[in-house]
Scaffold this active site. Structure first.
Site, PDB file in Angstrom:
ATOM      1  N   LEU A  15       0.816  -1.220   0.000  1.00  0.00           N
ATOM      2  CA  LEU A  15       0.000   0.000   0.000  1.00  0.00           C
ATOM      3  C   LEU A  15       0.849   1.269   0.000  1.00  0.00           C
ATOM      4  O   LEU A  15       0.327   2.372  -0.149  1.00  0.00           O
ATOM      5  CB  LEU A  15      -0.959   0.007   1.203  1.00  0.00           C
ATOM      6  CG  LEU A  15      -2.072  -1.053   1.153  1.00  0.00           C
ATOM      7  CD1 LEU A  15      -2.961  -0.956   2.386  1.00  0.00           C
ATOM      8  CD2 LEU A  15      -2.917  -0.909  -0.115  1.00  0.00           C
ATOM      9  N   ARG A  16       2.172   1.100   0.176  1.00  0.00           N
ATOM     10  CA  ARG A  16       3.152   2.187  -0.012  1.00  0.00           C
ATOM     11  C   ARG A  16       3.126   3.300   1.029  1.00  0.00           C
ATOM     12  O   ARG A  16       4.008   4.153   1.014  1.00  0.00           O
ATOM     13  CB  ARG A  16       3.026   2.823  -1.402  1.00  0.00           C
ATOM     14  CG  ARG A  16       3.179   1.863  -2.561  1.00  0.00           C
ATOM     15  CD  ARG A  16       4.551   1.252  -2.607  1.00  0.00           C
ATOM     16  NE  ARG A  16       4.767   0.471  -3.824  1.00  0.00           N
ATOM     17  CZ  ARG A  16       5.493  -0.634  -3.870  1.00  0.00           C
ATOM     18  NH1 ARG A  16       6.071  -1.087  -2.774  1.00  0.00           N
ATOM     19  NH2 ARG A  16       5.669  -1.286  -4.982  1.00  0.00           N
ATOM     20  N   ASP A  54       9.244  -8.845   3.111  1.00  0.00           N
ATOM     21  CA  ASP A  54       9.036  -8.958   1.665  1.00  0.00           C
ATOM     22  C   ASP A  54       9.705  -7.822   0.885  1.00  0.00           C
ATOM     23  O   ASP A  54       9.655  -6.662   1.265  1.00  0.00           O
ATOM     24  CB  ASP A  54       7.560  -8.975   1.317  1.00  0.00           C
ATOM     25  CG  ASP A  54       7.364  -9.182  -0.169  1.00  0.00           C
ATOM     26  OD1 ASP A  54       7.785 -10.232  -0.663  1.00  0.00           O
ATOM     27  OD2 ASP A  54       6.864  -8.264  -0.838  1.00  0.00           O
ATOM     28  N   HIS A  59       4.672 -15.615  -3.039  1.00  0.00           N
ATOM     29  CA  HIS A  59       4.812 -15.685  -4.501  1.00  0.00           C
ATOM     30  C   HIS A  59       5.722 -16.787  -5.031  1.00  0.00           C
ATOM     31  O   HIS A  59       6.772 -16.522  -5.607  1.00  0.00           O
ATOM     32  CB  HIS A  59       5.259 -14.333  -5.081  1.00  0.00           C
ATOM     33  CG  HIS A  59       6.301 -13.575  -4.306  1.00  0.00           C
ATOM     34  ND1 HIS A  59       7.498 -14.121  -3.918  1.00  0.00           N
ATOM     35  CD2 HIS A  59       6.307 -12.302  -3.835  1.00  0.00           C
ATOM     36  CE1 HIS A  59       8.194 -13.214  -3.269  1.00  0.00           C
ATOM     37  NE2 HIS A  59       7.492 -12.105  -3.187  1.00  0.00           N
ATOM     38  N   ASP A  91       0.435  -9.593  -4.582  1.00  0.00           N
ATOM     39  CA  ASP A  91       1.699  -8.854  -4.658  1.00  0.00           C
ATOM     40  C   ASP A  91       1.492  -7.523  -5.398  1.00  0.00           C
ATOM     41  O   ASP A  91       2.358  -7.069  -6.153  1.00  0.00           O
ATOM     42  CB  ASP A  91       2.810  -9.680  -5.308  1.00  0.00           C
ATOM     43  CG  ASP A  91       4.202  -9.099  -5.038  1.00  0.00           C
ATOM     44  OD1 ASP A  91       4.310  -8.122  -4.279  1.00  0.00           O
ATOM     45  OD2 ASP A  91       5.181  -9.626  -5.604  1.00  0.00           O
TER      46      ASP A  91
HETATM   47 ZN    ZN Z   1       8.201 -10.354  -2.506  1.00  0.00          ZN
END
Ligand code: ZN
Lengths: 326, 437
Positions: free
Chosen positions: B57-58, B148, B228, B301
């Protein structure tokens, strides 16, 4: 041909370009070397990466065709101030230039610029991807070596070429692995295993045969051997071997030169004497290294002409140029 | 306020009615139909609200690309009612202050539940553990920890993080990428990376970390989640670990179910993502693994980027793709229309299972009477070319622009509150309470 982004091209197109380069080659013997073909055209050499040799070669090629040539280097320009690749390209295109010659450290940058700016783009080397004019000049020099003044119209059928060095990171190897087989040559890539690119399921690398042992390849007596510039500082000790290890396995030493017989020797420069090849090899009459430099100007004239002359050159147009040159 | 949805194919099954009252699903035969808002759901598939365990979501720090408020719009547009927000913000979500800020922004934005993910290591630097217990006990109630963007590659740090997680009933979500094997890597390693002259990311760099982590999780008695999964090799490692009884779950991103490395030929940085797009064989293996349960969930992602981050040469551009808006469409195309999965399987992989992994309550009995009304109505027969106007977040770095995808998310309810109506975001009052608990 709208751009020259890759050395991957049909055989006919490659032979036509080499023939056009033959025409350009003739004028190098003239006292007055200029052709008026690109008078009023502006070519920008956009070099994000230093390369005096390639830039000068393009500059001379453009000037002998009477183009206005402007050099824009990455260093000290807006390029190094965080301007995006796209903005740089659009800015240069907006200045009304007719063609852009691009050297970049980033693979694919010339292809993106070609999409973005709508002007003919020549790839003068992009990252670890391609260097198509280098492959063309290599083919040109080799064709002259083999066929002499009767080279026009000929290809490299059955010519066996070994390319030796850091294949994985070499744009020269990549472009030659595309162009030379299209001209009928059989290419073998040779280098330390970590410096060979990943293999396809059929075992080929870059679409051609690879072989880690230079000595085995020398025993096959190839017709030509291209020694690539090796940069051992690249991840030294992991990916690249030590200099001593490289010389033991992959340098064209005097001893190997003797076993190699009369194969033509090529090197894209600049050479590391004693590392890629011995001084005796570099200076032998088998060496086509200085002819490659001369060929570079002819080939780049041909490319600029093919892309920028007002009427696109069919091969017959090309011969009319040579008529003017004689 | 009562809403009646008539004739919906619930989880893809026989058409029946659903009723929403006071934020909860109720018995449709027990409501006063005259006072209900009626929505004709014939031809539509009803799914539970989707849960995304992997969203960027930054905010804070990357607001030019996405904010919590814009990100939940993208979520609602894609049928998501709960998103787990990754910790790689600036500052990093490694303190209670940051996770509580993100949590609060989520409450203010409404539209979807925002569950902050806590960092495993301070600053994602891979050197010291973050205060995981403090993050878990904060108002944000962190249940998922992840670095992540970076791999927790120090084996001892990973072991200790798993030990903390076990005690907290939390899960460590690993971005499995051996950094030493992926220096300068920007695309899948293989003949194509050799041809394009781009740095290769070998499959073994993922599978080897997952193999190690599964063993560490067994040692710690902890839950491990693999972010992922992108290769057939990793699928085999996960399958073997599950067979041994390791508490391991795995996710696949929608783009790895549909797109291959061939797209990189264009050097268009829209197709640059980490882990990279792989081969056809990998895509097939991932689809099958999702269908047979080896891979538990789909997670987007979703990685928004401002345009300039992608208007560069491939090696220089940022990694990542937006994915919230199109995830369900991609899964429909890759797994439902190929006959590998039914809608009930989609509901499990995109709602029930991710909620279970993230310990988010309210999703364990999808569309059952008495459950919180997290409901999505999808028109599976629609087909449309993805355009920028379909992207409701702040960024448009979608690999699907210009590509036709099936299905359309039409209506979404989050805890009974309408967040999407006929494909458009419903902006309403600010919700200050947690919804649906
Ligand atoms: Zn990642």
């Amino acid at each position: 041909m709208r751009h020259l982004l890759t050395a991957s091209m049909p055989r006919d197109e490659a032979v036509a370009l080499l023939d056009l380069a033959e025409d350009m080659h003739q004028i190098q013997d003239r006292e007055l070397k200029k052709l008026p073909a690109l008078r009023g055209r502006t070519v920008v050499n956009l070099f994000f990466e230093d390369s005096t040799r390639t830039r000068s070669s393009f500059e001379i090629a453009g000037k002998w065709l009477s183009a206005d040539v402007i050099n824009v280097s990455g260093k000290g320009s807006s390029v190094s101030k965080g301007e995006s690749l796209r903005d740089t390209g659009l800015t240069i295109a907006a200045m009304g230039v007719d063609g852009v010659v691009v050297r970049s450290g980033a693979s694919g940058a010339p292809a993106l610029l070609a999409d973005w700016i709508g002007r003919p783009v020549v790839n003068a080397g992009d990252g670890t991807h391609e260097h198509p004019t280098q492959a063309l000049l290599d083919a040109f020099a080799l064709r002259r070596r083999i066929h002499g003044d009767a080279a026009r119209g000929k290809a490299l059928d059955g010519v066996r070429v070994a390319i030796v060095g850091d294949i994985a990171h070499s744009r020269v190897a990549r472009s030659n692995a595309l162009l030379l087989p299209a001209l009928g040559a059989e290419v073998t890539l040779v280098g330390p295993p970590p410096l060979l690119p990943p293999a396809a399921s059929d075992g080929t690398r870059l679409g051609v045969r690879a072989e880690p042992s230079l000595d085995r390849v020398i025993d096959e007596r190839p017709d030509a051997m291209m020694l690539l510039r090796v940069q051992l500082e690249r991840q030294a000790g992991k990916v690249a071997p030590s200099a001593a290890e490289y010389i033991t396995g992959w340098s064209l030493t005097d001893e190997r030169l003797a076993r190699l017989g009369d194969a033509h020797l090529l090197h894209p420069g600049p050479m590391n004497r004693g590392l890629e090849l011995s001084s005796r090899a570099a200076d032998s009459d088998r060496s086509a290294i200085l002819e490659q430099v001369t060929a570079g100007v002819s080939v780049r004239m041909a490319v600029l002409y093919a892309l920028l002359a007002s009427d696109h050159p069919a091969p017959d147009h090309a011969s009319s140029v040579s008529g003017g040159a004689r | 306020m009562t809403t009646l949805l008539t004739g919906a194919a619930v989880l893809g099954g026989e058409p029946r009615d659903l009723a929403i009252e006071d934020g909860v699903l109720v018995d449709p035969s027990a409501i006063d139909r005259d006072r209900a808002e009626v929505i004709d759901a014939s031809g539509l598939v009803a799914l539970p609200g989707l849960v995304d365990l992997h969203t960027h979501l930054r905010q804070p720090g990357g607001e030019q690309a996405e904010t919590v408020a814009s990100g939940v719009r993208a979520a609602a547009a894609g049928g998501f009612t709960c998103v787990f927000a990754m910790a790689n913000t600036n500052p990093v979500a490694d303190t209670p202050a940051v996770v509580e800020q993100v949590h609060r922004l989520g409450l203010e934005a409404g539209l979807a539940t925002v569950r902050p993910i806590g960092a495993v290591t301070v600053g994602l630097a891979g050197e010291r553990l973050a205060d995981m217990t403090m993050l878990a006990r904060s108002a944000a109630r962190v249940t998922v920890f992840s670095d992540d963007g970076h791999c927790v590659h120090d084996a001892e740090l990973m072991r200790r993080a798993l030990e903390h997680a076990a005690a907290l009933d939390a899960v460590v979500a690993q971005h499995a990428q051996d950094p030493a094997l992926t220096r300068g890597a920007v695309m899948h390693e293989g003949p194509l990376s050799a041809e394009l002259g781009l740095g290769g990311w070998p499959a073994v760099a993922e599978a080897s970390i997952v193999a190690r982590d599964a063993m560490l999780a067994e040692l710690a008695g902890a839950r491990l989640h693999v972010c992922h999964v992108s290769t057939a090799e990793t699928v085999e490692v996960v399958r073997a670990a599950k067979a041994r009884g390791a508490r391991i779950t795995a996710e696949v991103a929608p783009h790895h179910l549909l797109l291959t490395e061939e797209l990189v030929r264009s050097y268009d940085a829209r197709f640059k993502v980490n882990p990279p797009l792989r081969t056809d064989a990998d895509v097939r293996a991932l689809r099958e693994a999702l269908a047979d349960g080896t891979i538990d969930i789909v997670a987007t992602d979703h990685a928004p980027h401002a345009p300039e981050a992608k208007l560069a040469a491939f090696a220089d551009a940022s990694f990542g793709m937006v994915g919230l808006e199109t995830a369900l469409q991609v899964v429909q195309m890759a797994c439902v229309e190929t006959g590998l999965m039914d809608w009930a399987g989609v509901a499990r992989a995109m709602s029930t299972a991710p909620a279970e992994i993230g310990r988010e309550p309210g999703y364990d009995a999808p569309l059952a009477i008495g459950s919180p009304a997290h409901v999505v109505l999808v028109d599976p027969a629609a087909r449309a070319v993805v355009e920028e106007r379909h992207l409701k977040g702040r960024s448009a770095n979608s690999p699907y622009l210009g590509r036709e995808l099936p299905g359309r998310v039409l209506h979404v309810w989050h805890g009974g509150r309408r967040t999407l109506a006929a494909g458009e975001i419903v902006t309403g009052e600010i919700v200050t309470e947690e919804v649906g608990r």
